[in-house]
Motif scaffolding. Structure first.
Motif, PDB file in Angstrom:
ATOM      1  N   VAL A  17      11.423  54.207  84.356  1.00 14.94           N
ATOM      2  CA  VAL A  17      11.681  54.291  82.914  1.00 14.94           C
ATOM      3  C   VAL A  17      12.731  55.367  82.628  1.00 14.94           C
ATOM      4  O   VAL A  17      12.658  56.489  83.138  1.00 14.94           O
ATOM      5  CB  VAL A  17      10.381  54.598  82.150  1.00 14.94           C
ATOM      6  CG1 VAL A  17      10.668  54.780  80.653  1.00 14.94           C
ATOM      7  CG2 VAL A  17       9.363  53.485  82.370  1.00 14.94           C
ATOM      8  N   GLY A  18      13.714  54.986  81.837  1.00 13.87           N
ATOM      9  CA  GLY A  18      14.777  55.902  81.472  1.00 13.87           C
ATOM     10  C   GLY A  18      15.941  55.925  82.441  1.00 13.87           C
ATOM     11  O   GLY A  18      16.924  56.641  82.210  1.00 13.87           O
ATOM     12  N   ARG A  19      15.851  55.141  83.519  1.00 17.63           N
ATOM     13  CA  ARG A  19      16.937  55.086  84.498  1.00 17.63           C
ATOM     14  C   ARG A  19      17.575  53.696  84.502  1.00 17.63           C
ATOM     15  O   ARG A  19      16.920  52.704  84.178  1.00 17.63           O
ATOM     16  CB  ARG A  19      16.428  55.407  85.907  1.00 17.63           C
ATOM     17  CG  ARG A  19      16.060  56.874  86.079  1.00 17.63           C
ATOM     18  CD  ARG A  19      15.795  57.188  87.561  1.00 17.63           C
ATOM     19  NE  ARG A  19      16.875  56.688  88.419  1.00 17.63           N
ATOM     20  CZ  ARG A  19      18.046  57.272  88.564  1.00 17.63           C
ATOM     21  NH1 ARG A  19      18.313  58.395  87.898  1.00 17.63           N
ATOM     22  NH2 ARG A  19      18.959  56.763  89.356  1.00 17.63           N
ATOM     23  N   PRO A  20      18.858  53.612  84.882  1.00 12.80           N
ATOM     24  CA  PRO A  20      19.521  52.297  84.927  1.00 12.80           C
ATOM     25  C   PRO A  20      18.870  51.380  85.966  1.00 12.80           C
ATOM     26  O   PRO A  20      18.262  51.842  86.937  1.00 12.80           O
ATOM     27  CB  PRO A  20      20.961  52.642  85.330  1.00 12.80           C
ATOM     28  CG  PRO A  20      21.118  54.091  85.028  1.00 12.80           C
ATOM     29  CD  PRO A  20      19.772  54.708  85.209  1.00 12.80           C
ATOM     30  N   ARG A  21      19.026  50.098  85.778  1.00 12.30           N
ATOM     31  CA  ARG A  21      18.542  49.122  86.746  1.00 12.30           C
ATOM     32  C   ARG A  21      19.420  49.147  87.998  1.00 12.30           C
ATOM     33  O   ARG A  21      20.623  49.289  87.907  1.00 12.30           O
ATOM     34  CB  ARG A  21      18.562  47.719  86.131  1.00 12.30           C
ATOM     35  CG  ARG A  21      17.579  47.550  84.990  1.00 12.30           C
ATOM     36  CD  ARG A  21      17.940  46.366  84.118  1.00 12.30           C
ATOM     37  NE  ARG A  21      16.950  46.152  83.074  1.00 12.30           N
ATOM     38  CZ  ARG A  21      16.872  46.858  81.953  1.00 12.30           C
ATOM     39  NH1 ARG A  21      17.747  47.845  81.723  1.00 12.30           N
ATOM     40  NH2 ARG A  21      15.949  46.604  81.060  1.00 12.30           N
ATOM     41  N   PRO A  58      19.395  51.884  80.288  1.00 12.88           N
ATOM     42  CA  PRO A  58      18.221  52.284  81.070  1.00 12.88           C
ATOM     43  C   PRO A  58      17.007  51.412  80.754  1.00 12.88           C
ATOM     44  O   PRO A  58      16.928  50.771  79.698  1.00 12.88           O
ATOM     45  CB  PRO A  58      17.997  53.732  80.637  1.00 12.88           C
ATOM     46  CG  PRO A  58      18.601  53.829  79.281  1.00 12.88           C
ATOM     47  CD  PRO A  58      19.773  52.894  79.289  1.00 12.88           C
ATOM     48  N   VAL A  59      16.071  51.408  81.663  1.00 12.96           N
ATOM     49  CA  VAL A  59      14.818  50.677  81.472  1.00 12.96           C
ATOM     50  C   VAL A  59      14.004  51.361  80.381  1.00 12.96           C
ATOM     51  O   VAL A  59      13.844  52.587  80.372  1.00 12.96           O
ATOM     52  CB  VAL A  59      14.020  50.636  82.786  1.00 12.96           C
ATOM     53  CG1 VAL A  59      12.650  49.997  82.568  1.00 12.96           C
ATOM     54  CG2 VAL A  59      14.802  49.880  83.866  1.00 12.96           C
ATOM     55  N   ARG A  60      13.490  50.571  79.442  1.00 14.42           N
ATOM     56  CA  ARG A  60      12.673  51.096  78.354  1.00 14.42           C
ATOM     57  C   ARG A  60      11.192  50.901  78.665  1.00 14.42           C
ATOM     58  O   ARG A  60      10.807  49.931  79.307  1.00 14.42           O
ATOM     59  CB  ARG A  60      13.022  50.394  77.036  1.00 14.42           C
ATOM     60  CG  ARG A  60      14.441  50.682  76.555  1.00 14.42           C
ATOM     61  CD  ARG A  60      14.806  49.855  75.334  1.00 14.42           C
ATOM     62  NE  ARG A  60      14.998  48.439  75.685  1.00 14.42           N
ATOM     63  CZ  ARG A  60      14.161  47.469  75.368  1.00 14.42           C
ATOM     64  NH1 ARG A  60      13.062  47.750  74.677  1.00 14.42           N
ATOM     65  NH2 ARG A  60      14.408  46.225  75.725  1.00 14.42           N
ATOM     66  N   ALA A  61      10.362  51.807  78.181  1.00 10.58           N
ATOM     67  CA  ALA A  61       8.923  51.736  78.441  1.00 10.58           C
ATOM     68  C   ALA A  61       8.329  50.427  77.936  1.00 10.58           C
ATOM     69  O   ALA A  61       7.398  49.876  78.540  1.00 10.58           O
ATOM     70  CB  ALA A  61       8.215  52.932  77.797  1.00 10.58           C
ATOM     71  N   GLU A  62       8.889  49.893  76.849  1.00 14.58           N
ATOM     72  CA  GLU A  62       8.357  48.649  76.283  1.00 14.58           C
ATOM     73  C   GLU A  62       8.504  47.465  77.247  1.00 14.58           C
ATOM     74  O   GLU A  62       7.751  46.485  77.163  1.00 14.58           O
ATOM     75  CB  GLU A  62       9.071  48.303  74.974  1.00 14.58           C
ATOM     76  CG  GLU A  62       9.081  49.440  73.937  1.00 14.58           C
ATOM     77  CD  GLU A  62      10.284  50.347  74.109  1.00 14.58           C
ATOM     78  OE1 GLU A  62      11.387  50.001  73.630  1.00 14.58           O
ATOM     79  OE2 GLU A  62      10.109  51.402  74.750  1.00 14.58           O
ATOM     80  N   GLU A  63       9.474  47.547  78.146  1.00 12.00           N
ATOM     81  CA  GLU A  63       9.690  46.445  79.085  1.00 12.00           C
ATOM     82  C   GLU A  63       8.559  46.324  80.097  1.00 12.00           C
ATOM     83  O   GLU A  63       8.425  45.288  80.761  1.00 12.00           O
ATOM     84  CB  GLU A  63      11.023  46.618  79.812  1.00 12.00           C
ATOM     85  CG  GLU A  63      12.238  46.569  78.903  1.00 12.00           C
ATOM     86  CD  GLU A  63      13.525  46.768  79.678  1.00 12.00           C
ATOM     87  OE1 GLU A  63      13.828  45.916  80.540  1.00 12.00           O
ATOM     88  OE2 GLU A  63      14.220  47.778  79.442  1.00 12.00           O
ATOM     89  N   LEU A  64       7.748  47.365  80.222  1.00 10.33           N
ATOM     90  CA  LEU A  64       6.635  47.339  81.162  1.00 10.33           C
ATOM     91  C   LEU A  64       5.349  46.838  80.523  1.00 10.33           C
ATOM     92  O   LEU A  64       4.343  46.636  81.215  1.00 10.33           O
ATOM     93  CB  LEU A  64       6.380  48.743  81.721  1.00 10.33           C
ATOM     94  CG  LEU A  64       7.256  49.236  82.866  1.00 10.33           C
ATOM     95  CD1 LEU A  64       8.734  49.198  82.516  1.00 10.33           C
ATOM     96  CD2 LEU A  64       6.833  50.645  83.283  1.00 10.33           C
ATOM     97  N   ALA A  65       5.377  46.611  79.207  1.00 12.63           N
ATOM     98  CA  ALA A  65       4.136  46.358  78.467  1.00 12.63           C
ATOM     99  C   ALA A  65       3.394  45.123  78.957  1.00 12.63           C
ATOM    100  O   ALA A  65       2.157  45.102  78.988  1.00 12.63           O
ATOM    101  CB  ALA A  65       4.440  46.231  76.974  1.00 12.63           C
ATOM    102  N   ASP A  66       4.100  44.066  79.350  1.00 16.90           N
ATOM    103  CA  ASP A  66       3.437  42.818  79.727  1.00 16.90           C
ATOM    104  C   ASP A  66       3.078  42.745  81.205  1.00 16.90           C
ATOM    105  O   ASP A  66       2.548  41.732  81.676  1.00 16.90           O
ATOM    106  CB  ASP A  66       4.339  41.625  79.370  1.00 16.90           C
ATOM    107  CG  ASP A  66       4.528  41.474  77.868  1.00 16.90           C
ATOM    108  OD1 ASP A  66       3.615  41.898  77.124  1.00 16.90           O
ATOM    109  OD2 ASP A  66       5.569  40.948  77.446  1.00 16.90           O
ATOM    110  N   LEU A  67       3.364  43.790  81.952  1.00 13.01           N
ATOM    111  CA  LEU A  67       3.056  43.788  83.379  1.00 13.01           C
ATOM    112  C   LEU A  67       1.593  44.160  83.610  1.00 13.01           C
ATOM    113  O   LEU A  67       0.975  44.847  82.784  1.00 13.01           O
ATOM    114  CB  LEU A  67       3.949  44.797  84.106  1.00 13.01           C
ATOM    115  CG  LEU A  67       5.446  44.512  84.106  1.00 13.01           C
ATOM    116  CD1 LEU A  67       6.205  45.690  84.705  1.00 13.01           C
ATOM    117  CD2 LEU A  67       5.765  43.234  84.872  1.00 13.01           C
ATOM    118  N   PRO A  68       1.000  43.723  84.732  1.00  8.22           N
ATOM    119  CA  PRO A  68      -0.365  44.171  85.064  1.00  8.22           C
ATOM    120  C   PRO A  68      -0.432  45.695  85.125  1.00  8.22           C
ATOM    121  O   PRO A  68       0.548  46.366  85.496  1.00  8.22           O
ATOM    122  CB  PRO A  68      -0.613  43.546  86.439  1.00  8.22           C
ATOM    123  CG  PRO A  68       0.288  42.350  86.486  1.00  8.22           C
ATOM    124  CD  PRO A  68       1.519  42.743  85.714  1.00  8.22           C
ATOM    125  N   ALA A  69      -1.577  46.240  84.777  1.00  4.82           N
ATOM    126  CA  ALA A  69      -1.741  47.693  84.671  1.00  4.82           C
ATOM    127  C   ALA A  69      -1.324  48.433  85.941  1.00  4.82           C
ATOM    128  O   ALA A  69      -0.617  49.463  85.854  1.00  4.82           O
ATOM    129  CB  ALA A  69      -3.186  48.023  84.296  1.00  4.82           C
TER     130      ALA A  69
END
Length: 370
Positions: free
Chosen positions: A166-170, A143-154
């Motif tokens: 977040v928490g779901r498969p790609r 699943p997608v982790r919250a940390e993977e969103l950290a570098d994206l624009p707000a």
């Protein structure tokens, strides 16, 4: 369209009933003085009975075709084609009395040909869809982790979080159905449409198939495809006459932008290494997709709640590649496959002469990795 259906069924029933009279006459089961039983070659008693059975066969097939059409059975036109062949052969045999039947057969031939051509088109698109999905790469099951969103624009982080990524498969593959209305000119009539679309996330690609009707009787079928970095747009009148068959760099550029904009229906694709995000402001970010010969960019706009509300880009508008501002808006959002996605909106061009809204869409169903 309903009027055309009623007319078709009525003609099939009447035509079939007239063929039934040919059977009754040949077998002497009814006195039909208006039918003299003349044929272009002499027939004996046995041959007359055989021909009578053929009149009965044609009647049964034509009446069955009417029933199949009422039931909306996809292959009704096959029965219709067989019935028309048998009917016309009998009309030619009984030409002195039955030549008027040719007119009915020619009229019925038109919807039969249209239905057959449309079915052939649908099967061709189904093959393209199967190829697209077979080539799709299955994404990792993690699943997608919250940390993977950290570098994206707000605003992109807010969007993906609210959407439920977040928490779901790609996502690897997507299938959806749409309905709506479209027009081809700024002052043209709105045509009701139904559409079906499949996506491959990696490599990026889609096949979009649309059905509509002009003047309430003329079916229009179309297909927009993007695969292996190249786009193709095909539109046909009744599946018989190509109206548009466009490809080349301007179509490729437009198809890439379309794919980029439509990731809002499978938002985990925003994390693809093919897409680069650049901040614009608190509510907007620019996405750049690298696929094929030319990268494309579009500005995504979100509301304070994190919902996608619109997309703007410079898209090829004409065959020479001239670009005009292109706008996609969303006006409704609902959960599908445990993700919140836009489910209604509009697509338009912002031309020098004024806005040209050409497609109003609504999502009926959306399946993630069906």
């Amino acid at each position: 369209m309903r009027i055309a259906l009623i007319a078709l069924v009525t003609l099939l029933v009447v035509h079939g009933a007239i063929h039934l009279l040919g059977f009754l006459k040949a077998w002497g089961l009814a006195a039909l003085p208006q039918m003299r039983g003349r044929t272009i070659v002499p027939l004996g008693a046995t041959a007359t009975h055989v021909v009578g059975l053929l009149w009965l066969l044609a009647a049964v097939i034509l009446l069955a075709t009417a029933a199949l059409r009422i039931a909306n059975i996809e292959g009704w036109w096959i029965a219709g084609a067989v019935g028309l062949v048998v009917s016309q052969a009998l009309v030619i045999l009984a030409w002195p009395d039955a030549k008027a039947g040719t007119v009915a057969n020619m009229i019925l031939l038109v919807p039969v040909l249209v239905a057959g051509a449309t079915a052939r088109f649908d099967h061709q698109v189904a093959d393209e869809r199967s190829t697209l999905l077979a080539d799709a790469v299955t994404m990792p099951a993690s699943p997608v982790r919250a940390e993977e969103l950290a570098d994206l624009p707000a605003p992109v982080r807010r969007w993906l979080t609210r959407a439920g990524v977040v928490g779901r498969p790609r996502t690897s593959r997507v299938h959806l159905t749409q309905r709506g209305e479209m027009r081809t000119t700024p002052d043209g009539p709105w045509l009701p449409t139904t559409a079906e679309q499949d996506f491959s996330v990696e490599p990026p690609g889609f096949v979009w198939q649309v059905h509509t009707t002009m003047l309430r009787v003329l079916p229009i079928v179309g297909r927009d495809r993007y695969a292996r970095g190249a786009g193709n747009m095909y539109i046909s009148a009744a599946g018989l006459y190509p109206v548009v068959d466009a490809s080349g760099p301007p179509i490729d550029q437009g198809s890439r932008l379309r794919f980029l904009g439509e990731i809002v229906w499978f938002p985990s694709a925003a994390l693809s290494p093919r897409i680069r995000w650049t901040p614009i402001d608190d509510d907007s970010a620019r996405a750049t997709l690298v696929d094929g010969d030319e990268p494309v960019s579009a500005d995504f706009h979100f509301d304070p709640q994190g919902r996608f509300v619109s997309l703007t880009a410079e898209r090829a508008y004409s065959g020479d590649g001239t670009r005009q501002p292109w706008l996609v808006t969303a006006s409704e959002w609902r959960p599908h496959s445990e993700l919140e996605v836009p489910t209604a909106g509009e697509v338009l061009w912002r031309l020098p002469a004024g806005d040209f809204s050409y497609f109003r869409w609504q999502i009926d169903s959306l399946q993630i990795d069906p």
